[in-house]
Design an enzyme around this catalytic site. Structure first.
Site, PDB file in Angstrom:
ATOM      1  N   ASN A 208      -7.448  -8.081   7.133  1.00  0.00           N
ATOM      2  CA  ASN A 208      -6.213  -9.340   7.352  1.00  0.00           C
ATOM      3  C   ASN A 208      -6.772  -9.792   8.358  1.00  0.00           C
ATOM      4  O   ASN A 208      -7.717  -9.089   9.916  1.00  0.00           O
ATOM      5  CB  ASN A 208      -5.256  -8.592   7.030  1.00  0.00           C
ATOM      6  CG  ASN A 208      -4.958  -7.503   7.873  1.00  0.00           C
ATOM      7  OD1 ASN A 208      -4.848  -6.600   8.611  1.00  0.00           O
ATOM      8  ND2 ASN A 208      -4.890  -5.901   7.081  1.00  0.00           N
ATOM      9  N   ASP A 276      -3.910  -3.962   1.011  1.00  0.00           N
ATOM     10  CA  ASP A 276      -2.922  -3.554  -0.598  1.00  0.00           C
ATOM     11  C   ASP A 276      -4.307  -2.507  -1.497  1.00  0.00           C
ATOM     12  O   ASP A 276      -3.521  -1.324  -2.007  1.00  0.00           O
ATOM     13  CB  ASP A 276      -1.819  -4.207  -0.676  1.00  0.00           C
ATOM     14  CG  ASP A 276      -0.697  -4.309   0.006  1.00  0.00           C
ATOM     15  OD1 ASP A 276      -0.043  -3.345   0.081  1.00  0.00           O
ATOM     16  OD2 ASP A 276      -0.554  -5.615   0.578  1.00  0.00           O
ATOM     17  N   LYS A 286     -26.063  -3.744  -1.196  1.00  0.00           N
ATOM     18  CA  LYS A 286     -26.021  -5.108  -0.998  1.00  0.00           C
ATOM     19  C   LYS A 286     -25.770  -5.959  -1.988  1.00  0.00           C
ATOM     20  O   LYS A 286     -26.540  -5.429  -2.937  1.00  0.00           O
ATOM     21  CB  LYS A 286     -26.983  -5.621   0.566  1.00  0.00           C
ATOM     22  CG  LYS A 286     -26.183  -6.759   0.479  1.00  0.00           C
ATOM     23  CD  LYS A 286     -27.081  -7.590   1.542  1.00  0.00           C
ATOM     24  CE  LYS A 286     -26.951  -8.360   1.477  1.00  0.00           C
ATOM     25  NZ  LYS A 286     -27.601  -9.401   2.202  1.00  0.00           N
ATOM     26  N   PRO A 303      -3.126   3.748  -1.467  1.00  0.00           N
ATOM     27  CA  PRO A 303      -1.588   4.178  -1.416  1.00  0.00           C
ATOM     28  C   PRO A 303      -0.786   3.766  -0.487  1.00  0.00           C
ATOM     29  O   PRO A 303      -0.873   3.241   0.744  1.00  0.00           O
ATOM     30  CB  PRO A 303      -2.039   5.823  -1.044  1.00  0.00           C
ATOM     31  CG  PRO A 303      -3.544   5.419  -0.039  1.00  0.00           C
ATOM     32  CD  PRO A 303      -3.987   4.398  -1.210  1.00  0.00           C
ATOM     33  N   LYS A 341      10.064   2.108   0.257  1.00  0.00           N
ATOM     34  CA  LYS A 341       9.856   3.109   0.926  1.00  0.00           C
ATOM     35  C   LYS A 341      10.507   4.188   1.107  1.00  0.00           C
ATOM     36  O   LYS A 341      10.003   5.381   1.603  1.00  0.00           O
ATOM     37  CB  LYS A 341       9.459   2.673   2.406  1.00  0.00           C
ATOM     38  CG  LYS A 341       9.278   0.946   1.742  1.00  0.00           C
ATOM     39  CD  LYS A 341       7.512   1.026   2.094  1.00  0.00           C
ATOM     40  CE  LYS A 341       7.245  -0.893   2.504  1.00  0.00           C
ATOM     41  NZ  LYS A 341       5.094  -0.261   1.932  1.00  0.00           N
TER      42      LYS A 341
HETATM   43  O1  C5P Z   1       5.110  -3.399   2.163  1.00  0.00           O
HETATM   44  P1  C5P Z   1       4.065  -3.758   2.661  1.00  0.00           P
HETATM   45  O2  C5P Z   1       3.098  -3.603   3.463  1.00  0.00           O
HETATM   46  O3  C5P Z   1       4.946  -5.306   2.986  1.00  0.00           O
HETATM   47  O4  C5P Z   1       4.863  -2.766   4.274  1.00  0.00           O
HETATM   48  C1  C5P Z   1       5.125  -2.519   5.361  1.00  0.00           C
HETATM   49  C2  C5P Z   1       5.101  -1.382   6.333  1.00  0.00           C
HETATM   50  O5  C5P Z   1       5.360  -0.068   5.442  1.00  0.00           O
HETATM   51  C3  C5P Z   1       4.912  -1.397   7.048  1.00  0.00           C
HETATM   52  O6  C5P Z   1       5.213  -0.425   8.098  1.00  0.00           O
HETATM   53  C4  C5P Z   1       3.089  -0.965   6.898  1.00  0.00           C
HETATM   54  O7  C5P Z   1       1.971  -0.111   8.342  1.00  0.00           O
HETATM   55  C5  C5P Z   1       3.526   0.073   5.984  1.00  0.00           C
HETATM   56  N1  C5P Z   1       2.779   0.362   4.874  1.00  0.00           N
HETATM   57  C6  C5P Z   1       2.113   1.391   4.846  1.00  0.00           C
HETATM   58  N2  C5P Z   1       0.428   1.884   4.053  1.00  0.00           N
HETATM   59  C7  C5P Z   1       0.296   1.201   3.082  1.00  0.00           C
HETATM   60  C8  C5P Z   1       1.100  -0.447   2.755  1.00  0.00           C
HETATM   61  C9  C5P Z   1       1.834  -0.280   4.168  1.00  0.00           C
HETATM   62  O8  C5P Z   1       1.966   2.102   5.518  1.00  0.00           O
HETATM   63  N3  C5P Z   1      -0.376   1.486   2.167  1.00  0.00           N
END
Ligand code: C5P
Length: 397
Positions: A208, A276, A286, A303, A341
């Site tokens: 990203n 995600d 490859k 996770p 969260k």
């Molecule tokens: O769910 P989202 O990605 O919008 O949440 C953002 C927050 O969650 C950020 O603080 C990001 O660092 C954390 N995060 C994480 N692990 C993931 C996804 C997001 O620690 N897999």
């Protein structure tokens, strides 16, 4: 500023030793006292006279110099400073340190010291890349030795690559971060930063656009208040800040493992843009173009590191902070995210393209906590970081 700080500077034998003369000057300009130690090889590159003239005091050279022993024994010399800096740290000095050898003044001081040590390696690129040197670095890192550089570039020997000693001002910035006195002194704070890369095959990955700028600014601001920062970073565009403990990872799974390994901590801030999903069908070869059509990728959910740490039944950091990048209904979405969260604070920001925030220098955040939503005016990412660091200091009181 380094007023009142005392640096024991060990100058090893490498061409980069000339930069250490400038380093002494820069440290003294900032108010530090510098006690210089010159190895026998070091004195082939710079003279004891230049070193002592710049330091404003005699240079220590020999282990069995009776005058010095009468005035200050080597054990005492190893303990006087707030920080021992080895610049340049040659392959030989690093090997001695890793093995615990003590056959000259510099190595004896390094074995006898009970103060933190920072090395600025400098050597030929092949020597740096040699498995023996890499093994020694691993040992030194595991022993808690700090490191600044080396940088990649042209070398005095005509080769190119990593091995150039960090520039004096980089070393100074690193020293300042390590010796910062502030309300976060003695606190251990974990910061995640940057994107993650999720492999598709050995040469391709999903990523990203996170630059890691906000995370790096946070790490710097926390270190400036005296915190010991453990900085777990994915492959970011922005280099990690000086003076923090850096753990580099590629994937979300590695980031989770690094975070868990770095706990316990007083606070944890999750500024990384973690992917995600990962490619569960990642190939170890490859992927080839084929007449049979396009490759099919299947995905697995990564996770949620923030959620995992926020909901730890035992050993949860006292303050857990997440970020929420939203494009609409920022406060409502971020408030819901905070509850989902289980973190203490969420810094919400609007990353819709017209804001120019993603990849830009500024950020406009809303801090969401138990107390509700607090809108911060738009400001530089550095200023956001300093404001958040000050808030964290207040909260950890
Ligand atoms: O769910 P989202 O990605 O919008 O949440 C953002 C927050 O969650 C950020 O603080 C990001 O660092 C954390 N995060 C994480 N692990 C993931 C996804 C997001 O620690 N897999």
């Amino acid at each position: 500023m380094l007023a009142g700080k005392h640096i024991l500077l060990i100058i090893g034998g490498g061409i980069a030793a000339f930069k250490s003369l400038d380093l002494i000057r820069r440290l003294r300009e900032r108010g530090a006292e510098v006690t210089p130690v010159l190895t026998a090889a070091g004195s082939e590159f710079v003279t004891p006279l230049s070193v002592s003239a710049l330091a404003g005091k005699p240079v220590f050279q020999a282990l069995f110099d009776l005058n010095d022993e009468a005035e200050m024994g080597h054990i005492q010399l190893s303990r006087v400073a707030d920080l021992v800096v080895v610049a340049p740290a040659t392959a030989d000095l690093m090997a001695k340190m890793a093995q615990g050898l003590a056959n000259d003044l510099a190595s004896t001081l390094l074995l006898a010291t009970d103060t933190p040590v920072l090395i600025a390696p400098a050597m030929n690129v092949r020597m740096w890349q040699h498995p023996a040197t890499q093994r020694n670095i691993e040992t030194l890192m595991a022993d808690g030795i700090g490191m600044v550089g080396p940088n990649a570039g042209d070398m005095a020997c005509g080769e190119f690559g990593p091995g150039r000693m960090a520039e004096p001002l980089e070393i100074v910035a690193n020293i300042e971060a390590r010796l910062a006195d502030g309300p976060l002194r003695g606190k251990r704070i974990l910061v995640t930063s940057g994107p993650t890369h999720e492999p598709i095959d050995p040469v391709r990955y999903i990523a990203n656009r996170s630059s890691g700028a906000q995370g790096a600014a946070l790490g710097r601001a926390l270190a400036a208040l005296g915190a010991h920062v453990v900085f777990v970073t994915g492959p970011a565009d922005v280099p990690p800040p000086e003076g923090v403990e850096v753990i580099r990872v590629q994937t979300a799974l590695q980031m989770l493992e690094a975070v868990q390994g770095a706990l316990p901590a007083d606070a944890a801030i999750f500024a990384a843009a973690v992917a995600d999903w990962r490619v569960s069908s990642a190939s170890d070869r490859k992927l080839k173009k084929s007449k049979d059509g396009l490759p099919e990728l299947s995905f697995a959910e990564n996770p949620d590191i923030l959620k995992t740490v926020s909901r730890m039944p035992e050993g949860r950091p006292g303050l857990v902070i997440g970020f929420a990048a939203e494009t609409n209904d920022v406060v409502d979405n971020a408030t819901a995210k905070r509850a989902r969260k289980g973190c203490d604070w969420i810094l919400a920001n609007d990353v819709s393209p017209e804001t120019g925030i993603m990849g830009g220098d500024e950020n406009a955040v809303t801090l969401i906590s138990d107390a509700g939503a607090e809108v911060w005016q738009r400001m530089g990412k550095d200023a956001v970081a300093r404001k958040l660091a000050a808030r964290i200091a207040q909260a950890l009181g």
